[in-house]
Motif scaffolding. Structure first.
Motif, PDB file in Angstrom:
ATOM      1  N   ARG A  86       0.909  -1.172  -0.104  1.00 55.67           N
ATOM      2  CA  ARG A  86      -0.005   0.107   0.078  1.00 55.67           C
ATOM      3  C   ARG A  86       1.124   1.411  -0.061  1.00 55.67           C
ATOM      4  O   ARG A  86       1.797   1.389   0.771  1.00 55.67           O
ATOM      5  N   VAL A  87       0.513   2.184  -0.842  1.00 54.55           N
ATOM      6  CA  VAL A  87       1.129   3.429  -0.852  1.00 54.55           C
ATOM      7  C   VAL A  87       0.158   4.628  -0.750  1.00 54.55           C
ATOM      8  O   VAL A  87      -1.076   4.638  -1.349  1.00 54.55           O
ATOM      9  N   VAL A  88       0.727   5.710  -0.181  1.00 62.70           N
ATOM     10  CA  VAL A  88      -0.025   6.893  -0.161  1.00 62.70           C
ATOM     11  C   VAL A  88       0.236   8.056  -1.258  1.00 62.70           C
ATOM     12  O   VAL A  88       1.528   8.114  -1.340  1.00 62.70           O
ATOM     13  N   LEU A  89      -0.602   8.085  -1.908  1.00 61.12           N
ATOM     14  CA  LEU A  89      -0.380   9.255  -3.052  1.00 61.12           C
ATOM     15  C   LEU A  89      -0.907  10.405  -2.843  1.00 61.12           C
ATOM     16  O   LEU A  89      -0.084  11.585  -3.025  1.00 61.12           O
ATOM     17  N   VAL A  90      -2.295  10.639  -2.617  1.00 63.82           N
ATOM     18  CA  VAL A  90      -2.539  11.952  -2.203  1.00 63.82           C
ATOM     19  C   VAL A  90      -3.374  12.070  -0.720  1.00 63.82           C
ATOM     20  O   VAL A  90      -4.032  10.988  -0.405  1.00 63.82           O
ATOM     21  N   ASN A  91      -2.503  12.575   0.152  1.00 68.84           N
ATOM     22  CA  ASN A  91      -2.997  12.693   1.545  1.00 68.84           C
ATOM     23  C   ASN A  91      -4.250  13.586   1.827  1.00 68.84           C
ATOM     24  O   ASN A  91      -5.089  13.091   2.650  1.00 68.84           O
TER      25      ASN A  91
ATOM     26  N   ARG B 123       4.391   7.487  -0.538  1.00 70.30           N
ATOM     27  CA  ARG B 123       5.161   6.832   0.527  1.00 70.30           C
ATOM     28  C   ARG B 123       4.396   5.539   0.793  1.00 70.30           C
ATOM     29  O   ARG B 123       3.091   5.417   0.552  1.00 70.30           O
ATOM     30  N   ASP B 124       5.216   4.687   1.476  1.00 69.78           N
ATOM     31  CA  ASP B 124       4.392   3.588   2.194  1.00 69.78           C
ATOM     32  C   ASP B 124       3.545   4.098   2.967  1.00 69.78           C
ATOM     33  O   ASP B 124       3.873   5.246   3.889  1.00 69.78           O
TER      34      ASP B 124
ATOM     35  N   ALA C  79      14.331  17.249  -2.247  1.00 71.77           N
ATOM     36  CA  ALA C  79      14.805  17.825  -3.553  1.00 71.77           C
ATOM     37  C   ALA C  79      14.301  16.934  -4.738  1.00 71.77           C
ATOM     38  O   ALA C  79      14.425  17.283  -5.808  1.00 71.77           O
ATOM     39  N   GLY C  80      13.880  15.649  -4.291  1.00 66.28           N
ATOM     40  CA  GLY C  80      13.823  14.652  -5.298  1.00 66.28           C
ATOM     41  C   GLY C  80      12.289  14.500  -5.840  1.00 66.28           C
ATOM     42  O   GLY C  80      11.794  13.884  -6.773  1.00 66.28           O
ATOM     43  N   PHE C  81      11.284  15.492  -5.072  1.00 67.79           N
ATOM     44  CA  PHE C  81       9.970  15.433  -5.452  1.00 67.79           C
ATOM     45  C   PHE C  81       9.759  16.146  -6.838  1.00 67.79           C
ATOM     46  O   PHE C  81      10.070  17.177  -6.941  1.00 67.79           O
TER      47      PHE C  81
ATOM     48  N   PRO D 131       9.891   5.300  -9.001  1.00 65.69           N
ATOM     49  CA  PRO D 131       9.422   3.670  -8.719  1.00 65.69           C
ATOM     50  C   PRO D 131       7.811   3.652  -8.223  1.00 65.69           C
ATOM     51  O   PRO D 131       7.446   2.526  -8.470  1.00 65.69           O
ATOM     52  N   LEU D 132       7.073   4.551  -8.013  1.00 64.05           N
ATOM     53  CA  LEU D 132       5.812   4.573  -7.617  1.00 64.05           C
ATOM     54  C   LEU D 132       4.742   4.810  -8.635  1.00 64.05           C
ATOM     55  O   LEU D 132       5.347   5.413  -9.669  1.00 64.05           O
TER      56      LEU D 132
END
Length: 501
Positions: free
Chosen positions: A48-53, A144-145, A154-156, A174-175
């Motif tokens: 499971r990953v969170v994309l939009v909080n 994120r997980d 800076a990677g976003f 990766p996501l």
């Protein structure tokens, strides 16, 4: 905290049927790391990953700008005060808020997930009124997980693929990508929102601060038409949001109206696994656990008459029998299943029995289920992992230091809180029931069932009253654990063949 008699700290949750869900509080501010608008399972129901909080949202009328969102920031600041405008909330058929703004304008907000679609639908409309009414929505993203937290980095990647009011972003390579299909207009305006405080995580003594990124904002003219936003995984941004949202919600309303609220709530725990189905052990933390699946499905699925779902669940799990054992847990990261439960396989045999009793001649996959039941009994009878094997008295012994095998499975570091090594009481009830069920088709098991039952009746009654929790504790012959625990209730009820009256 209440507003107009509404419990703002109450929580809502909308599952998608494939391991993901949307969730939050009635008061809008997120209090858990698991509160999110788009939380999906990459390999249902795991990873499971969170994309939009969440979102920031406000409405502008001729009287000014008014928030219809709330955020909780460290050290203890709630801003903006959108919760103050909530004048009604309803959870049926999905979470729906009514905001009454200071100038009298009334805005309705709906949030729902579409079954098996990995899509969250948000819709806003203005009650009939006059004058301009402009809605602005800023999505708050991470990537994120679902057990983790997100910090500014800076990677976003804020850039997105834009087509009118539809946008797709891929914050981290990766996501999965995340798309927003809307009936509004989009403008890129990258911002970091920092130091969200999750009070429920703070109360648990866990990390509780998160930073979220907002790539831009969407604007809608509520005076002209309701606003729609669909959040989903992937980068397909070619659909028109408003009619798609209407169709999805109409389908969901029809599906939900077919059943009572209790039936709908029970069905939320049934999710896809591969080509079959399984049962989520609990929201928001857990995925599917073997023990929990087979205990719960007797009521959630079989007792509710959902025999197609029962077939799919039992058939899916029948394919992962190993040395007589079924997994207790499938790790979220897709690693090797954990075969560390003495009772999960035995509960599976009980569930197969209940399914056959309920389905009668309509039972399906009977050969597959028969083979799985016999593989379990043969594996246990021959001896399997963690010292699980019948002893000379026919009772089932189990356990090695450092491994928790029964449902009392709390572990702190390397310490098993309740080891119960030896012959635990409920394990014997399950073992004897499983043998009795197996003997109905393979008479070979009847003698072992009779021996184990006789040994149970001789060895488990405690002269001081009740039953021993464990006999031959720590594999020491004659040593007993006389602690009173709820496990012994299974000897008198809850299983097809009680051992005591």
């Amino acid at each position: 905290m209440t507003s107009a008699g509404i419990a703002l700290d109450a929580e809502w949750l909308e599952p998608d049927g494939i391991g993901g869900f949307a969730s939050g509080t009635v008061g809008l501010a997120r209090t858990r790391r698991y509160h999110a608008l788009l939380l999906l399972a990459e390999t249902p129901p795991t990873r499971r990953v969170v994309l939009v909080n969440g979102i920031e949202a406000w409405v502008e009328t001729s009287a000014g700008r008014f928030a219809i969102s709330s955020q909780h920031y460290a050290p203890d600041i709630t801003f903006p005060g959108g919760a103050d405008a909530i004048t009604a909330f309803d959870h049926d058929p999905w979470p729906t808020w009514r905001f009454t703004l200071p100038d009298g304008a009334v805005i309705t907000q709906e949030i729902a997930t579409a079954r098996d679609a990995c899509t969250t639908v948000l819709r806003w409309r203005r009650a009939p009124g006059r004058g301009s009414c402009r809605l602005t929505v800023r999505p708050l993203l991470s990537g994120r997980d679902y057990h983790a937290l997100h910090r500014e980095n800076a990677g976003f990647r804020f850039d997105g693929l834009v087509r009118g009011g539809n946008v797709a972003w891929r914050p981290y390579e990766p996501l999965p990508a995340v798309s927003a299909l809307t009936s509004g207009a989009y403008a890129a305006a990258p911002e970091w929102y920092r130091n969200f405080l999750y009070a429920a995580e703070q109360d648990r003594g866990l990390d509780c601060i998160e930073d979220l990124a907002s790539p831009g904002l969407f604007t809608f003219d509520l005076d002209a038409a309701p606003a729609a936003m669909l959040l989903r995984g992937g980068d397909d941004i070619w659909a028109r949001a408003a009619p798609l949202a209407d169709d999805l919600l109409a389908t969901e309303r029809t599906r939900r109206e077919k059943h009572s609220p209790l039936r709908r709530a029970a069905a939320c725990y049934t999710v896809d696994r591969g080509t079959g189905q399984t049962i989520i052990a609990g929201f928001p933390w857990f995925t599917d656990w073997g023990r929990d699946t087979f205990i719960a499905m007797r009521g959630l699925v079989i007792g509710a008459g959902r025999l197609d779902a029962a077939t799919a669940i039992l058939a899916a799990w029948a394919g992962v029998v190993s040395e007589g054992m079924l997994p207790n847990r499938f790790p979220d990261d897709g690693a090797t299943p954990e075969y560390n439960a003495v009772d999960a396989s035995l509960w599976f045999v009980i569930a197969v029995h209940d399914y056959r009793e309920a389905a009668g001649e309509t039972a399906r996959c009977d050969g597959v289920l028969h083979d799985a039941v016999q593989a379990i009994l043969r594996g246990y009878a021959a001896g399997t992992r963690f010292g699980i094997a019948p002893d000379t008295d026919g009772l089932l012994r189990a356990g090695v230091p450092g491994v928790q095998l029964t449902w009392m499975d709390a572990k702190i570091g390397d310490r098993v809180v309740t080891p119960r090594i030896g012959k635990p009481v409920e394990v014997q009830a399950l073992w004897i029931n499983a043998l009795t069920i197996g003997a109905q088709r393979v008479p070979h098991w009847a003698s072992l069932a009779a021996q184990a039952r006789a040994s149970f009746l001789k060895r488990f009654p405690n002269p001081a009253g009740g039953l021993y929790d464990v006999v031959d504790a720590d594999h020491v012959p004659g040593r007993t654990d006389a602690k009173l625990r709820p496990n012994q209730i299974l000897t008198v009820g809850g299983l097809p063949y009680p051992l005591l009256d």
